[in-house]
Design an enzyme around this catalytic site. Sequence first.
Site, PDB file in Angstrom:
ATOM      1  N   HIS A 368       0.574  -1.294  -0.138  1.00 43.29           N
ATOM      2  CA  HIS A 368      -0.109   0.017  -0.049  1.00 43.29           C
ATOM      3  C   HIS A 368       0.851   1.425  -0.015  1.00 43.29           C
ATOM      4  O   HIS A 368       0.127   2.178   0.006  1.00 43.29           O
ATOM      5  CB  HIS A 368      -0.832   0.063   1.073  1.00 43.29           C
ATOM      6  N   LYS A 559      -8.529  14.091   4.182  1.00 38.63           N
ATOM      7  CA  LYS A 559      -7.369  12.995   4.466  1.00 38.63           C
ATOM      8  C   LYS A 559      -6.569  13.176   5.705  1.00 38.63           C
ATOM      9  O   LYS A 559      -6.461  14.425   6.278  1.00 38.63           O
ATOM     10  CB  LYS A 559      -6.792  13.006   3.000  1.00 38.63           C
ATOM     11  N   ARG A 560      -5.842  12.022   5.629  1.00 41.23           N
ATOM     12  CA  ARG A 560      -4.719  12.312   6.954  1.00 41.23           C
ATOM     13  C   ARG A 560      -3.953  13.655   6.471  1.00 41.23           C
ATOM     14  O   ARG A 560      -3.677  13.745   5.273  1.00 41.23           O
ATOM     15  CB  ARG A 560      -3.890  11.038   6.825  1.00 41.23           C
ATOM     16  N   LYS A 565       0.931  14.727   0.974  1.00 44.87           N
ATOM     17  CA  LYS A 565      -0.481  15.191   0.477  1.00 44.87           C
ATOM     18  C   LYS A 565      -0.685  16.459   0.260  1.00 44.87           C
ATOM     19  O   LYS A 565      -1.718  17.005  -0.426  1.00 44.87           O
ATOM     20  CB  LYS A 565      -1.576  14.605   1.438  1.00 44.87           C
ATOM     21  N   THR A 667      -8.440   6.860  -2.095  1.00 45.94           N
ATOM     22  CA  THR A 667      -9.542   6.265  -2.170  1.00 45.94           C
ATOM     23  C   THR A 667     -10.568   7.319  -1.955  1.00 45.94           C
ATOM     24  O   THR A 667     -12.121   7.334  -2.414  1.00 45.94           O
ATOM     25  CB  THR A 667     -10.017   5.191  -1.243  1.00 45.94           C
ATOM     26  N   LYS A 671     -14.628   8.553  -3.466  1.00 49.60           N
ATOM     27  CA  LYS A 671     -15.945   8.914  -2.786  1.00 49.60           C
ATOM     28  C   LYS A 671     -16.319  10.306  -3.331  1.00 49.60           C
ATOM     29  O   LYS A 671     -17.456  10.336  -3.455  1.00 49.60           O
ATOM     30  CB  LYS A 671     -15.642   8.935  -1.317  1.00 49.60           C
TER      31      LYS A 671
HETATM   32  C1  NBG Z   1      -2.238   3.754   1.893  1.00 52.34           C
HETATM   33  C2  NBG Z   1      -1.620   4.693   0.803  1.00 52.34           C
HETATM   34  C3  NBG Z   1      -3.451   5.190   0.113  1.00 52.34           C
HETATM   35  C4  NBG Z   1      -4.371   3.967  -0.401  1.00 52.34           C
HETATM   36  C5  NBG Z   1      -4.582   3.345   0.660  1.00 52.34           C
HETATM   37  C6  NBG Z   1      -5.349   1.952   0.509  1.00 52.34           C
HETATM   38  C7  NBG Z   1      -0.997   2.926   3.876  1.00 52.34           C
HETATM   39  C8  NBG Z   1       0.221   2.300   4.225  1.00 52.34           C
HETATM   40  N1  NBG Z   1      -1.117   3.144   2.632  1.00 52.34           N
HETATM   41  O1  NBG Z   1      -2.770   5.890  -1.269  1.00 52.34           O
HETATM   42  O2  NBG Z   1      -1.203   5.877   1.223  1.00 52.34           O
HETATM   43  O3  NBG Z   1      -5.118   4.348  -1.043  1.00 52.34           O
HETATM   44  O4  NBG Z   1      -3.161   2.581   1.602  1.00 52.34           O
HETATM   45  O5  NBG Z   1      -4.654   1.055  -0.362  1.00 52.34           O
HETATM   46  O6  NBG Z   1      -1.885   3.279   4.611  1.00 52.34           O
END
Ligand code: NBG
Length: 824
Positions: A368, A559-560, A565, A667, A671
Site C-alpha cells: 500500500h 484526508k490524513r 499529500k 480512495t 468517494k
Molecule cells: C495507503 C495509501 C493510500 C491508499 C491506501 C489503501 C498505507 C500504508 N497506504 O494511497 O497511502 O489508498 O493505502 O490502499 O496506509
Amino acid sequence: MSQKKDFGPSTIFKDMTKKGMILSFTANREYSLAKDRYTATLYDDFFATSIAVRDRLVERWISTQQRYHNENRKRVYYFSMEFLIGRLLGNNLMNLGLWEATNDALKDVGLELGQIRDCEADAGLGNAGLGRLAACYLDSMATLGIPAHGYGIRYEYGIFNQKIINGAQVEFPDEWLSRGNPWEFQRPEYAVKVHFYGRAYIDKDDDGSLRAHWADTDDVVAMPYDMPISGYKNDVVNTLRLWSAKSSEEFDLSYFNDGDYERAVYDKVLTENISKVLYPNDNLSQGRELRLKQEYFFTAASLADIVRRFKMENKDLREIPKKVAIQLNDTHPAIAIPELMRILVDAERLDWDTAWDITVNTFAYTNHTVMPEAIETWPVPMMEKILPRHLQIIYEINYRFLKEVAISFPGDNDRLRRMSIIEESDIKRVRMGNLSVIGSHSVNGVSALHSQLLKSNLFKDFYEFTPEKFTNVTNGITQRRWLMKANVKQSDLITDVIGDGWATDLNKLELLLPCRDDASFRKKWSAVKDGNKKELASYIKKVSGISIDHNSLFDIQVKRIHEYKRQLLFAFYILSQYLKLKSDPKADILPRTFILSGKAAPGYYMAKLIIRFVSAVAEVVNKDRAIGDRLKVVFLENYRVSLAERIFPASELSEQISTAGTEASGTGCMKFMVNGAVTIGTMDGANIEIAKAVGKENIFTFGLKSDEIQALRSNGYNPREYIERSSALSDVFRLIQANFLSPVDFGLFEPLIRSLLNGDYFFVCADFDAYCEKQNEVSRAYLDRDRWIKRSITNAAKSGYFSSDRAVEEYAGDIWGVPVKRAK
Ligand code: NBG
C-alpha cells in the site's frame, strides 16, 4: 429478496415489518436493557434498535456459515491490522431492507431514526485509507457472496479523537466500547493461546528425526469477538473476527503466593496491553516492540483458527491452498508466513518443501505504499527475543531463497544483498516487504501507477526474478455506504431515472450519461447538490460557528495530514487568493469555501504544524471583513467515517494534489467522484485512472509527473529558483516570514518555511504556479454552470470502475481462485 426467503416461523426476531420492529424494539428495551420508555436514555433506544436489527441478522448469519461449511467452500481470509468500519446501524438497515420499517416503527414510539443513528460511536479501528479499504472490501465480499472472514484486533481504543484547541490538534482517547457494542459477540469457546519469548531449540524425536521446539514461552490468550458483516439484500452475513488479549492466568499465582500481589496484577495488565490501542500512524512504521507483538498476536490466533476450521472440513493439509486464501493487507500481518511454516513443519511434521509450497500458494500480499518510512523492518535482536523460532524460520527461508536467486544471477552479490530478507546494517533488520514477496504467490499494488512503481523501483529485483507474481488491483469503494447511505437525495434521483441496479453494479451509472443533455435532469442534479451544500453549511455553523455562503464553490481536501499529500500547497493557494483580494478588493474572484479535515499522527511534528498553519489561515481569512463571504476556510475537527459521510455529498471540487509517485492510490478521490465532485489533481495514484475514465475535459490535472519528479530529484532540485520565478509564491513566503499568520507566536511557522527552502522534498514550490493556473481554470469553468453540472454528472456516471465490487471481483478471480459470477 431478503423478505422472500423463509427463515422459519415468524417470531419477534424475524418479522421485517414495522409492527415487528416495534415489538422487537420494546421487548429489547425491556428485557435486554431493563428499561422502559420513562427510564430509557437515547443511547438505550439506540441500543434497543440495534439489537432488534441484529436479531434479524443472526439467522441469516448462522445459515450463511452453515452453508459455507456444508458446501466446504474455499474461504478467503482478509488479514488486516485495521478495519475502519464507522457506524453499522444505518448500514445494516440498508442491507436488510429494513430502513423504512424501522423509521416508521421508531416514529410510532416517538423517536427519530436520525437521532438514534447519531448515538452510535464510529468503530474507528483504523487510521485512514488502508483501514477503510478493508472495511469496503468486507462489504463487497459479503455482497458478492464470497465466503470471506476478516481477521484483526479488537482495539479497546481506536483512532484518537481530535479536537482543535487554539488552532492546534489535541488528542483524546477513543473510548468506543465504554457503553457497550451491540454488534459483537464474544466467543470464548474459540479462544486461542498465543506464545511469546522463550527459547527455540532442536532435538531428536523418538524416531531419530530432528524436531524444532519453542519452549518456556509467555502465553497470552486471544479472545475472539465476532461482528456480523451483512451483504446488500442477499441474506449473506459474513464474519469479522477481532481478537482481544487476555492474560493466560488471571493472576500469576507464583507471585500471588509470594505475596507480591501488585506484581501479579501488573503482569496481567501488561499482557492485556497488546490489544489496548491502535497505533495512530498512517504511512509510518515506528518499529515499537508492542506493535510487533500486536502483529504476531492476531496473525497467530487467526492462523490457529483457520487451521482448526480447515481440519473440521478437510483431512489433507496439502489441500490448504485449495480451501484457503489469505490476503495480507500490507506487511503488517506478514509474520503469518513463518507462523504457518512453524505450524506445518514443527507441529504438523510436514517436510520443509511441502510446507513451503502450501504457504506460498496460500498467501497473497498487497503493498500500500512506496514511502520508505512506512516499509516495515524489525531489528533482528528484537525478533529474536520475542519470536525466536520465527527468526530461525526466516533465516531458513532466506537461505533457500537466496540460493535460488544466485543460480539465476550468478555472481551478482549486490542483487543478493538487496533481495535478502535480512538487511545487513549495524543492527541487522528483518525486511517484512521482502519476506511478503518471497512468501506469497501474488503481489499487487493498489493503482496502475503504483503497481508499475513496485515493478520498476521498490521490488524491481523481485520483479526480474518472478515477474509472474506481480499484478495490479486498483482500489475501490463501496457505493452502498458512500452513495446510497451517505447521499440519499442523489441516490433517489439516480434510481428514479435508471432504476436501482447500480447498488450492486456501479457500471450501471453510465446510463446517466444521456441525461447530461436533459435540462430538467440537470436542474434536479444541481438542486440535489445545493440541498446537500446547505445541509453541510448548517452543520458547519453548528459545530464551528462559521457562516459560509452555500452558493460558493465547495473546494474540499479531506484526508490524513501528511507532507506528501500537500495540504500546504492548498493552504498556499488559499493565501494567494486572499492576497489577491487584499491588493485589489474589487478583484473578480470566484467565491469559494475551502474545507479541510484530517488527523495528524500525534508524533508527526510537521503535520501538526500544518494543522496550526491552516487554522491560522482560517483565522485571518474568516475574520477579515473586507473579504466577507468571498473566501471562507473551515477546518472540521475529528475527521472520521461518519463525518466523511456528511462531507462528500456536498463536495464540488475534490483536492487530490499529492506529489506524483507518492499516493499509492487514494480512495477519497473515488468517494468524491461518485458524489459528483470534479477532481483537481496531480497525475498520481488513482487520479490517473479517474482522468482516463472521465476524459480530460472533466478533470483538472496539473503538475510534474512521477518520472519528472524522479528526474528532478536526481538532477538536483532547487526550490528557491521556483520561488524567485513566481511572484505569487514569493508573496506568500514574505507574508509568512513577516509573521502575519503568527503575530503572537513569532517564528511559529519558520520550520515549514525552512523545510521548503532547504529541499522541499515534496515539490510544493515546483508545482505551485501550475496549480494556481489550474485553479483559475476551475474558477472560470464553474461560472458556466450548465457545463459544470454536466461535468459533475459525468464524474458520477463514470465512477463504476471504482466500486470495491469490481476490485474484489478482481482479487477473487485473479488471486484467490474463487471467481464470482454476477448476474448482469
Ligand atoms: C495507503 C495509501 C493510500 C491508499 C491506501 C489503501 C498505507 C500504508 N497506504 O494511497 O497511502 O489508498 O493505502 O490502499 O496506509
